[in-house]
Scaffold this motif. Structure first.
Motif, PDB file in Angstrom:
ATOM      1  N   ALA A  14      55.355  46.430  42.831  1.00 35.10           N
ATOM      2  CA  ALA A  14      54.926  46.437  41.694  1.00 35.10           C
ATOM      3  C   ALA A  14      55.558  44.677  41.322  1.00 35.10           C
ATOM      4  CB  ALA A  14      55.265  47.283  40.591  1.00 35.10           C
ATOM      5  N   GLU A  50      50.112  52.707  38.864  1.00 30.05           N
ATOM      6  CA  GLU A  50      49.326  51.363  37.663  1.00 30.05           C
ATOM      7  C   GLU A  50      48.809  52.123  36.658  1.00 30.05           C
ATOM      8  OE1 GLU A  50      46.614  51.581  40.827  1.00 30.05           O
ATOM      9  OE2 GLU A  50      47.525  50.206  41.961  1.00 30.05           O
ATOM     10  N   GLN A  51      48.823  52.726  35.895  1.00 29.43           N
ATOM     11  CA  GLN A  51      48.187  53.376  34.535  1.00 29.43           C
ATOM     12  C   GLN A  51      49.057  52.937  33.523  1.00 29.43           C
ATOM     13  OE1 GLN A  51      46.299  56.724  34.427  1.00 29.43           O
ATOM     14  NE2 GLN A  51      46.275  56.836  31.324  1.00 29.43           N
ATOM     15  N   LYS A  61      48.691  56.194  41.640  1.00 28.91           N
ATOM     16  CA  LYS A  61      47.368  55.276  39.938  1.00 28.91           C
ATOM     17  C   LYS A  61      48.304  55.562  39.397  1.00 28.91           C
ATOM     18  CE  LYS A  61      43.708  54.929  43.050  1.00 28.91           C
ATOM     19  NZ  LYS A  61      43.918  53.336  43.399  1.00 28.91           N
ATOM     20  N   GLN A  76      50.417  47.544  36.258  1.00 28.07           N
ATOM     21  CA  GLN A  76      50.736  46.812  37.552  1.00 28.07           C
ATOM     22  C   GLN A  76      50.049  46.803  38.662  1.00 28.07           C
ATOM     23  OE1 GLN A  76      52.706  43.806  37.396  1.00 28.07           O
ATOM     24  NE2 GLN A  76      53.022  44.562  35.030  1.00 28.07           N
ATOM     25  N   PRO A  77      49.392  46.416  39.137  1.00 24.11           N
ATOM     26  CA  PRO A  77      48.542  47.095  40.411  1.00 24.11           C
ATOM     27  C   PRO A  77      49.629  47.646  41.288  1.00 24.11           C
ATOM     28  CG  PRO A  77      48.809  44.001  40.799  1.00 24.11           C
ATOM     29  CD  PRO A  77      49.710  44.721  38.781  1.00 24.11           C
ATOM     30  N   VAL A  78      49.785  48.203  42.311  1.00 23.95           N
ATOM     31  CA  VAL A  78      50.395  48.629  43.380  1.00 23.95           C
ATOM     32  C   VAL A  78      49.448  48.281  44.611  1.00 23.95           C
ATOM     33  CG1 VAL A  78      51.906  50.807  44.461  1.00 23.95           C
ATOM     34  CG2 VAL A  78      51.582  49.509  41.776  1.00 23.95           C
TER      35      VAL A  78
END
Ligand code: NAD
Ligand code: WQD
Length: 339
Positions: A209, A280-281, A277, A285-287
């Motif tokens: 991340a 990310e939520q 998930k 940040q996107p993983v």
């Protein structure tokens, strides 16, 4: 004041427990050889608590150095975190693990007995259940046959300490079986700071991340679980630290010797993809991840029956999945290169 010697107190779980001890009014003496930690963790703990920690850079295998600590400090009880913990490395270097974890604990117990210190909280692990037991793991199940030398050291030390308690009517020990500790103090000032490439899921996710690693490899999606990825019982390190304080308080009020094991987990299994998930939520940040082959030695799913710790110690977890993710991200984003 009750003074607690914390071995391995500069490490991940140790530093969070030292903070909780200081906040609860205990005096704290740390012994750590800094083989897997930085003294900066304790500098930050002192700042957060507004109280000092007495620190000795020493090895628990060095009985002379340990005896000096017991002579100089008025130790009432010991919380023993010091040890090596990398499962894969333990397969490559079994002797280092048996020496550090088993011999180191034997040396510590000898020094304790020599100085009349009888209360010990030990960092054990859910890995002691081995693969023979069915989850949820409960303390009445027999110790299993852990797959790695690391796991074997934890099972051996538990047995050794039970025998020490049997032979010494004053000796009191709580073997705390941690499930999967993650998260960081809510301040973001202390957290997990692995050397090199992280072996464990959460620090790897956090490093993806923050941009230090390209993507996560999810080890297997063909397990017999709800989404095919492994399930574990992730526990916030602050809840875990509080478990040590509850175990310590319980030990100190026992009228005579005792030896008990306690599971410290939430009782709720989460899959690898649920962790990804969730992170990310709650971090925003996107993983990025890809599905990779299974990792050797991984069990499909295990989690705790934590009712004994609740009934006997009065301990329960308070932190949510959101807390675990938000606190991990706060630590990682504020300290991208660790300490
Ligand atoms: P860590 O590596 O961050 O902490 C261990 C500390 O012990 C380090 O500061 C290290 O420098 C010190 N140390 C190691 N050998 C020593 C020695 N011979 N003498 C003095 N100091 C020594 O690890 P952690 O995650 O905080 O784990 C603490 C304990 O909990 C370990 O015993 C580990 O096996 C156990 N445990 C950890 C987990 C986990 O997933 N983190 C799970 C179950 C059990
Ligand atoms: C969790 C899940 C992996 C990394 C270990 C020790 C145990 C205890 C805690 C000390 C598994 C998956 C992981 C990655 C992944 N430690 N994973 N990609 O293996 O449950 O437990 O640490 O006592 O004894 O065995 O924890 O965090 O390594 O793995 O997919 O890059 O995440 O396969 O399902 P584990 P972990």
């Amino acid at each position: 004041m009750t003074n607690v010697l914390v071995t391995g107190g500069a490490g991940y779980i140790g530093s969070h427990t030292v903070l909780a001890l200081l906040n609860a009014g205990y005096g704290v003496v740390v012994v750590d050889n800094l083989c897997n930690a930085s003294k900066e963790s304790l500098v930050r703990v002192e700042k957060l608590a507004g109280k000092p920690v007495t620190f000795y850079q020493a090895d628990i295998l060095d009985k002379q150095a340990m005896a000096c600590v017991f002579v100089r400090e008025n130790i009432d009880a010991v919380i023993h975190f010091a040890g090596l913990k990398a499962v894969g490395e333990s397969v490559q270097k079994p002797l280092a693990y048996y020496k550090n974890n088993v011999q180191g604990t034997v040396a510590l117990a000898e020094v304790m007995l020599e100085h009349g210190v009888n209360s010990l909280v030990f960092s054990s692990s859910a890995t002691v259940y081995g693969e023979a037991n069915e989850p949820p793991y409960v303390e009445t199940q027999p110790l299993g046959n852990p797959a790695s030398p690391y796991g074997q050291t934890k099972a051996m030390v538990e047995k050794i300490l039970m025998d020490v308690a049997r032979a010494n009517p004053e000796f009191k020990v709580a073997n705390l079986r941690y499930f999967n500790p993650i998260g960081a103090d809510v301040s973001g000032d202390i957290g997990e700071d692995p050397n090199g490439i992280p072996n464990n899921l959460m620090p790897f996710v956090a490093q993806v991340a923050v941009g230090k690693r390209d993507k996560l490899a999810v080890f297997g999606d063909d397990y017999p679980t709800k989404d095919g990825t492994c399930q574990r019982d992730y526990i916030h390190v602050t809840d875990l630290a509080d478990g040590h304080l509850d175990a310590l308080a319980w030990l100190l009020k026992q009228p005579s010797g005792c030896a008990e094991a306690f599971n410290l987990g939430t009782g709720e299994p989460l899959s690898v993809l649920e962790i990804v998930k969730g992170f990310e939520q709650y971090s925003g940040q996107p993983v990025p991840y890809e599905i990779a082959p299974r990792r050797e030695g991984d069990l499909a799913a295990f989690w705790a029956d934590a009712s004994k710790a609740k009934q006997v110690l009065g301990w329960t977890t308070n932190k949510s999945l959101q807390d675990m993710m938000v606190d991990t991200w706060r630590w990682q984003s504020q300290n991208p290169d660790g300490y």
